[in-house]
Design a protein around this motif. Structure first.
Motif, short mmCIF file in Angstrom:
data_model
loop_
_atom_site.label_atom_id
_atom_site.label_comp_id
_atom_site.label_asym_id
_atom_site.label_seq_id
_atom_site.Cartn_x
_atom_site.Cartn_y
_atom_site.Cartn_z
N ASP A 60 0.78 -1.26 -0.22
CA ASP A 60 -0.01 -0.06 0.00
C ASP A 60 0.93 1.25 0.01
O ASP A 60 0.50 2.25 0.74
CB ASP A 60 -0.93 0.04 1.08
N ALA A 166 -11.98 -2.72 3.08
CA ALA A 166 -11.79 -1.38 2.38
C ALA A 166 -13.19 -0.79 1.74
O ALA A 166 -13.82 -1.83 1.38
CB ALA A 166 -10.54 -1.56 1.31
N ALA A 170 -9.78 2.90 -1.11
CA ALA A 170 -8.66 1.98 -0.65
C ALA A 170 -8.50 0.90 -1.60
O ALA A 170 -7.71 0.09 -1.31
CB ALA A 170 -8.82 1.55 0.77
N ALA A 174 -5.71 -1.91 -1.62
CA ALA A 174 -6.03 -3.49 -1.66
C ALA A 174 -5.62 -4.49 -2.60
O ALA A 174 -5.14 -5.64 -2.54
CB ALA A 174 -7.39 -3.34 -1.30
N GLY A 240 -9.98 3.17 4.39
CA GLY A 240 -11.35 3.65 3.76
C GLY A 240 -11.96 4.60 4.53
O GLY A 240 -11.07 5.57 5.26
#
Length: 289
Positions: A60, A166, A170, A174, A240
């Motif tokens: 991420d 998420a 996001a 993910a 999120g």
């Protein structure tokens, strides 16, 4: 988010232009509409090797983007040693729009970043992305070393299964996480998206059970609560809407008794707050410790 991905809890420090982050000029090479809500922009070097030294740590990996306001041809952004103080001193209506995004993928000379295109109304970053054409450029404060604080997904050795929860903001992170998981890694995944057509194909070698949800973000909370989880040592990544993330974390830590250190969480936006309001709230929280 609903705005597009905004700040992720910390503001870059004034000396962030040095290692492990530094400035890069990113030029639009091409765009690809992935779904009704997602647009992928592939950035390349602008001919001067500007991507040399860009070192995404994977998973991420977040970075800060500085984009022009609507009507501006280029971002107004200082990049010298005192850039942060100079940036804050500029008129907010003139200085570059600052937003945090995820590196979806990196290849030699190219970086992919996926943008969420909300239209209720569209924020300045979403508007810029929707109109971006090859040759347009922005400035990024990006990773210069792979192991950096912009990578939050860090399952420890001995993790038996992974949880990913998420919303659409996001989803790029993910997707990158799932693609990077080792072959056969057990994973339970819940992703809320605005439209059924946003349920894009996610490449992964993991043994992942992926559940797509539409409707309110609370559906992710309910789905996780109703889930039967595998036995063993868990690691959870939650990202999120801030209220959703808070409820998910509370559920795992208080109700399911997860070790707090095994739950990585990031609020990307907050319902009822504009992108800039949410960023300022995050800054104030950090300042208060």
């Amino acid at each position: 988010m609903t705005t597009e991905p905004t700040a992720q809890t910390e503001e870059p420090a004034a000396d962030a232009a040095a290692e492990p982050f530094r400035f890069f000029r990113l030029e639009v090479a091409r765009t690809e509409r992935l779904s009704p809500t997602l647009l992928r922009i592939t950035f390349g070097a602008d001919g001067d090797g500007s991507l040399d030294g860009f070192a995404s740590g994977g998973f991420d990996q977040s970075l800060s983007l500085f984009l022009p306001h609507p009507g501006q041809a280029e971002p107004v952004m200082p990049t010298g040693p005192d850039w942060f103080q100079e940036y804050r001193a500029l008129d907010p209506g003139v200085r570059a729009v600052l937003r945090s995004y995820t590196v979806r993928a990196q290849r030699p000379g190219e970086v992919d970043i996926d943008f969420v295109l909300h239209t209720d109304p569209a924020g300045p970053a979403a508007q810029w992305a929707s109109e971006a054409e090859p040759g347009d450029w922005i400035i990024a404060l990006g990773p210069a070393v792979p192991d950096n604080t912009g990578v939050r997904f860090r399952p420890p050795e001995g993790t038996d299964f992974v949880i990913v929860a998420a919303d659409e903001t996001a989803l790029p992170a993910a997707a990158a996480i799932l693609q990077a998981l080792p072959e056969g890694q057990p994973a339970k995944v819940w992703i809320r998206v605005p439209h059924t057509d946003d349920a894009i194909k996610l490449d992964t070698a993991a043994d992942a059970e992926i559940t797509w949800l539409t409707g309110a973000t609370g559906g992710v909370v309910d789905a996780l609560r109703a889930a039967e989880l595998p036995e063993g040592t868990p690691y959870a990544w939650l990202a999120g809407e801030a209220g959703m993330v808070r409820e998910l974390r509370r559920q795992l830590v208080r109700e399911r008794k997860f070790d707090r250190r095994a739950v990585a969480f990031t609020g990307y936006w907050r319902r009822g707050a504009s992108e800039d309001q949410f960023r300022y709230e995050a800054e104030d929280t950090d300042a208060e410790g």
